[in-house]
Design an enzyme around this catalytic site. Structure first.
Site, mmCIF file in Angstrom:
data_model
loop_
_atom_site.group_PDB
_atom_site.id
_atom_site.type_symbol
_atom_site.label_atom_id
_atom_site.label_comp_id
_atom_site.label_asym_id
_atom_site.label_seq_id
_atom_site.Cartn_x
_atom_site.Cartn_y
_atom_site.Cartn_z
ATOM 1 N N ASN A 1 -41.537 -2.891 59.961
ATOM 2 C CA ASN A 1 -41.972 -3.549 58.731
ATOM 3 C C ASN A 1 -43.119 -4.494 59.063
ATOM 4 O OD1 ASN A 1 -40.857 -6.328 59.243
ATOM 5 N ND2 ASN A 1 -38.956 -5.145 59.350
ATOM 6 N N ASP B 1 -32.800 -2.705 57.620
ATOM 7 C CA ASP B 1 -31.511 -2.451 56.965
ATOM 8 C C ASP B 1 -31.003 -1.045 57.282
ATOM 9 O OD1 ASP B 1 -31.303 -4.927 55.689
ATOM 10 O OD2 ASP B 1 -32.694 -4.282 54.136
ATOM 11 N N LYS C 1 -40.552 13.608 72.046
ATOM 12 C CA LYS C 1 -41.450 13.479 70.887
ATOM 13 C C LYS C 1 -41.237 14.647 69.918
ATOM 14 C CE LYS C 1 -46.259 13.109 69.588
ATOM 15 N NZ LYS C 1 -47.582 13.564 69.932
ATOM 16 N N PHE D 1 -33.781 -16.335 55.262
ATOM 17 C CA PHE D 1 -35.053 -16.119 54.574
ATOM 18 C C PHE D 1 -34.865 -15.013 53.551
ATOM 19 C CE2 PHE D 1 -38.909 -18.194 56.315
ATOM 20 C CZ PHE D 1 -38.275 -19.073 57.171
ATOM 21 N N LYS E 1 -24.358 -14.476 51.732
ATOM 22 C CA LYS E 1 -24.376 -14.600 53.194
ATOM 23 C C LYS E 1 -23.880 -15.964 53.676
ATOM 24 C CE LYS E 1 -28.080 -11.192 53.462
ATOM 25 N NZ LYS E 1 -28.914 -10.427 54.374
HETATM 26 N N1 CTP Z 1 -30.815 -10.175 57.576
HETATM 27 C C1 CTP Z 1 -29.905 -9.981 58.612
HETATM 28 N N2 CTP Z 1 -29.544 -8.713 58.977
HETATM 29 C C2 CTP Z 1 -30.036 -7.643 58.326
HETATM 30 C C3 CTP Z 1 -30.953 -7.818 57.255
HETATM 31 C C4 CTP Z 1 -31.325 -9.109 56.921
HETATM 32 O O1 CTP Z 1 -29.444 -10.975 59.188
HETATM 33 N N3 CTP Z 1 -29.661 -6.425 58.705
HETATM 34 C C5 CTP Z 1 -31.195 -11.558 57.222
HETATM 35 C C6 CTP Z 1 -32.673 -11.833 57.335
HETATM 36 O O2 CTP Z 1 -33.016 -12.329 58.619
HETATM 37 C C7 CTP Z 1 -32.895 -12.903 56.278
HETATM 38 C C8 CTP Z 1 -31.846 -12.569 55.226
HETATM 39 O O3 CTP Z 1 -30.879 -11.762 55.887
HETATM 40 O O4 CTP Z 1 -32.644 -14.199 56.758
HETATM 41 C C9 CTP Z 1 -32.380 -11.831 54.039
HETATM 42 O O5 CTP Z 1 -33.064 -10.696 54.472
HETATM 43 P P1 CTP Z 1 -33.775 -9.723 53.433
HETATM 44 O O6 CTP Z 1 -34.362 -8.556 54.175
HETATM 45 O O7 CTP Z 1 -34.654 -10.495 52.502
HETATM 46 O O8 CTP Z 1 -32.554 -9.250 52.538
HETATM 47 P P2 CTP Z 1 -31.447 -8.170 52.674
HETATM 48 O O9 CTP Z 1 -30.137 -8.863 52.771
HETATM 49 O O10 CTP Z 1 -31.763 -7.145 53.723
HETATM 50 O O11 CTP Z 1 -31.509 -7.533 51.218
HETATM 51 P P3 CTP Z 1 -32.571 -6.519 50.549
HETATM 52 O O12 CTP Z 1 -33.220 -5.786 51.695
HETATM 53 O O13 CTP Z 1 -31.738 -5.667 49.693
HETATM 54 O O14 CTP Z 1 -33.540 -7.375 49.786
#
Ligand code: CTP
Length: 396
Positions: free
Chosen positions: A206, A274, A284, A319, A337
């Site tokens: 990302n 995620d 590869k 965040f 969370k």
């Molecule tokens: N986070 C985490 N572990 C994951 C995904 C996210 O600990 N697998 C944490 C990130 O570091 C951040 C917070 O959760 O502090 C929110 O992350 P974000 O990507 O905005 O949200 P998600 O919970 O992944 O939700 P979505 O992708 O549906 O917006």
């Protein structure tokens, strides 16, 4: 008694640094003065010596008691301030030049540094000066802005006049209070976007650059915290910070869950994937004619998995990077969370958020919005976030 190392560069505002020395001494500061050669043309070292009650340093070629003078001066202070800071001094400092005692000491110190610029309006507004200031601010140097309007010594009207002495003194006292505000606190920060391998040469990633997380780690260390930074970004680990390099969400999860118990504060600034490919190919993948389907599976949500283990004395900040309904989603994540604070940013804007050097965020707590931080360098946003953490850890 806090020790201030006061650097004085050559401008007509030098006399105000004399006033500042007197003001600070009365408030219990010990002031050690370094002057540039040019500064001594405006006011003699004897004036500062009388006000500070210490010898004034100008010449870099004098041996200090413990060895080398600029190193002794750089080590033995709680804070460094340059008042006034000329355009030339800012340029040299921004680019790491060290050709006199003051610039050498600025490079050698690990103490927090503040500069109070003073110069002619055109010099102040020149893009070179503004770019140099931006470099310094990004490194955590605090700038006490010159007055926005006023009559200058050169007869011009405009910005550039040194800030009021009381404003500089207050900024110094505030900075000194902050410098130790996380003293001994064990802080765990995560940064960067994780990479989930598809095959040995490709990954799902990302746009997170890690700049915000690294700035948070650097700012915490500057406040005296014991900082561990778990990062997937290729940025340098800030001085005084323990770095743990990871790549994938699984590595991030292992590194964080293993260290969470020993942390007082966790700030999860990393953009953790995620989903990851169910299986990463060990060779590869070669292209074929038709479309390709990648099967993905969920990764562990690190923050959510830690929530049940969180002790009452631990403080957790998350965040939320969003493109729409920023506050609504952030609030939901805070609750889901089990966070103490969540820092929400709008990543649909190109000037802030991912990859940018600046950020603008809204911070939410259990009672709703607790701070709106306007656009500023990420290092300064980091300090605003730590201000809120410090305040809220003390008064939950
Ligand atoms: N986070 C985490 N572990 C994951 C995904 C996210 O600990 N697998 C944490 C990130 O570091 C951040 C917070 O959760 O502090 C929110 O992350 P974000 O990507 O905005 O949200 P998600 O919970 O992944 O939700 P979505 O992708 O549906 O917006």
């Amino acid at each position: 008694m806090p020790v201030l190392l006061l650097g004085v560069s050559g401008g007509i505002a030098v006399y105000k640094a004399v006033e500042l020395t007197s003001w600070l001494r009365k408030r219990g500061w010990e002031v050690r003065v370094i002057m540039t050669e040019n500064a001594t043309r405006f006011v003699t070292p004897l004036t500062f010596q009388t006000m500070s009650r210490h010898a004034v340093h100008v010449d870099p070629f004098v041996e200090g008691e413990a060895g080398v003078e600029h190193i002794d001066l750089a080590r033995g202070c709680d804070l460094v301030a340059v008042v006034p800071a000329t355009a030339n001094l800012l340029a040299k400092y921004a680019h790491g030049l060290a050709d006199d005692l003051l610039t050498t000491t600025l490079l050698a110190t690990r103490a927090p540094v503040m500069v109070a610029p003073a110069m002619n309006t055109a010099m102040w507004e020149h893009p070179a000066t503004q770019a140099n200031l931006a470099i310094l601010q990004a490194r955590g140097v605090e700038v006490v802005m010159p007055q926005a309007a006023g009559e200058l010594a050169c007869g011009e009207e405009g910005a550039g006049k040194l800030a009021e002495v009381t404003a500089i003194a207050e900024a110094l006292e505030r900075r000194h209070r902050l410098a130790g505000s996380l003293y001994g606190v064990r802080v765990l920060v995560t940064a960067g976007g994780t990479r989930e391998p598809i095959d040995p040469v490709r990954y799902i990633g990302n746009r997170s650059s890690g700049k915000m997380g690294h700035a948070l780690a650097e700012a915490a260390a500057a406040r005296g915290a014991e900082v561990t930074l778990v990062t997937s970004a290729s940025l340098p680990i800030p001085a005084g910070v323990e770095g743990v390099r990871v790549q994938t969400a699984a590595e991030m999860e292992a590194a964080v869950s293993g260290r969470f118990g020993a942390a007082d504060v966790l700030v999860m600034a990393a953009a953790v994937a995620d989903y990851r490919p169910v299986q990463a190919a060990d060779r590869k993948i070669k292209k074929g004619q038709g479309p390709m389907v990648l099967e993905l599976e969920r990764t562990v949500d690190v923050l959510a998995s830690l929530a049940p283990h969180k002790r009452a004395d631990q403080f957790v900040v998350g965040f939320a990077a969003e493109t729409n309904d920023v506050l609504g989603y952030a609030e939901g994540k805070l609750q889901k969370k089990g966070l103490d604070l969540i820092v929400a940013n709008d990543v649909s804007r190109a000037d802030i958020g991912f990859e940018a050097d600046q950020n603008a965020v809204t911070v939410l707590g259990a009672t709703g919005v607790v701070a709106e931080v306007p656009r500023m360098p990420k290092r300064q946003v980091a300090d605003r976030i730590w201000d809120l953490v410090v305040e809220r850890r003390q008064r939950p």
